[in-house]
Design an enzyme around this catalytic site. Structure first.
Site, PDB file in Angstrom:
ATOM      1  N   GLY A  53      12.901   1.730  -8.869  1.00 53.10           N
ATOM      2  CA  GLY A  53      12.110   1.795 -10.212  1.00 53.10           C
ATOM      3  C   GLY A  53      10.893   2.425 -10.223  1.00 53.10           C
ATOM      4  N   GLY A  55       6.972   2.528 -12.662  1.00 52.25           N
ATOM      5  CA  GLY A  55       6.001   1.927 -13.650  1.00 52.25           C
ATOM      6  C   GLY A  55       5.144   2.764 -13.956  1.00 52.25           C
ATOM      7  N   GLY A  56       4.000   2.109 -14.606  1.00 56.23           N
ATOM      8  CA  GLY A  56       2.847   2.939 -14.954  1.00 56.23           C
ATOM      9  C   GLY A  56       1.910   3.493 -13.692  1.00 56.23           C
ATOM     10  N   MET A  57       1.926   2.859 -12.723  1.00 54.26           N
ATOM     11  CA  MET A  57       0.886   3.414 -11.497  1.00 54.26           C
ATOM     12  C   MET A  57       1.806   4.014 -10.484  1.00 54.26           C
ATOM     13  SD  MET A  57      -1.292   0.036 -10.746  1.00 54.26           S
ATOM     14  CE  MET A  57      -1.725   0.793  -8.950  1.00 54.26           C
ATOM     15  N   VAL A  60       8.861   2.692  -6.821  1.00 56.27           N
ATOM     16  CA  VAL A  60       8.839   1.882  -5.753  1.00 56.27           C
ATOM     17  C   VAL A  60      10.421   2.306  -5.052  1.00 56.27           C
ATOM     18  CG1 VAL A  60       9.678  -0.531  -4.914  1.00 56.27           C
ATOM     19  CG2 VAL A  60       7.873  -0.282  -6.830  1.00 56.27           C
ATOM     20  N   LYS A  75       5.999   1.344  -2.340  1.00 61.64           N
ATOM     21  CA  LYS A  75       5.447   1.845  -3.677  1.00 61.64           C
ATOM     22  C   LYS A  75       4.510   2.985  -3.586  1.00 61.64           C
ATOM     23  CE  LYS A  75       3.329   0.099  -7.953  1.00 61.64           C
ATOM     24  NZ  LYS A  75       2.900  -1.298  -8.340  1.00 61.64           N
ATOM     25  N   ASP A 168       0.568 -10.477 -15.369  1.00 64.20           N
ATOM     26  CA  ASP A 168       1.740 -10.080 -15.717  1.00 64.20           C
ATOM     27  C   ASP A 168       3.010 -10.548 -15.327  1.00 64.20           C
ATOM     28  OD1 ASP A 168       3.091  -7.785 -17.309  1.00 64.20           O
ATOM     29  OD2 ASP A 168       3.231  -6.561 -15.495  1.00 64.20           O
TER      30      ASP A 168
END
Length: 199
Positions: A53, A55-57, A60, A75, A168
């Site tokens: 998956g 995400g913003g950063m 992974v 990551k 989060d």
């Protein structure tokens, strides 16, 4: 191409339940045909197997350490050219590495590749996140919920004891896995939004 993945054995399938593990499958979120890291050797020690998956950063990946043959999640920072993103990424790694509670994901390695990409490696967690559990199975028995919530609280208690607050906490950041023959072992993920109470 199959659109679902078994979170336990990582087999691709078109069914809502893995035919081998009898575990509910989850939607495959990776664009694996277009990702150049898939199948490559990353940072000279990780064989990249699947995209788990993004995400913003960053993204992974499911990987395997070449020498130890240990399943690992890697990551990779999305854009290593932005100093603020690098500082945040390094902070996430450093703060997560300080945490040792068995219900918190463990960080194994951190570094920068020759071509400038920052990454960190952590334990790979085959299992089901709470969001997927709820989507597939709906409402859960109260004793199971209590068992899960207690483990989440224990993970966060260690973080709070070190002056860190995870900002989060959500169903997608809590994985249920099997450890040592025990089911429903919780692992809290994604400490990227952790803040130090002293800040």
């Amino acid at each position: 191409m199959s659109t679902r993945i078994c979170p336990k054995c990582m087999a691709a399938t078109d069914t809502r339940q893995c035919p081998d593990c009898r575990v509910p499958t989850v939607q495959d979120r990776g664009d694996s045909d277009q990702d150049p890291l898939l199948g490559s050797i990353f940072a000279e020690r990780y064989k990249i197997l699947d995209r788990l998956g993004s995400g913003g950063m960053g993204t992974v990946y499911r990987a395997r350490h070449r020498m130890l043959q240990r399943p690992t999640a890697v990551k990779v920072l999305r854009d290593s050219q932005q100093p603020r993103a690098i500082a945040r990424f390094e902070r996430e790694v450093r703060l997560t590495a300080e945490l040792t509670h068995p219900n918190t994901v463990q960080v194994y390695d951190f570094g920068r590749t020759d071509d400038g990409r920052f990454y960190y490696a952590m334990e790979y967690l085959p299992g089901l996140d709470l969001r997927s559990l709820i989507e597939v199975h709906g409402r859960q028995p109260s004793d199971r919920v209590a068992h899960i919530v207690i483990q989440i609280a224990e993970s966060l208690r260690e973080a709070h004891g070190k002056g860190l607050v995870h900002r989060d906490i959500k169903a997608a950041n809590v994985i249920l896995c099997e450890r040592g023959g025990r089911h429903d072992v919780v692992k809290v993920l994604d400490f990227g939004l952790v803040v130090a109470l002293s800040e």
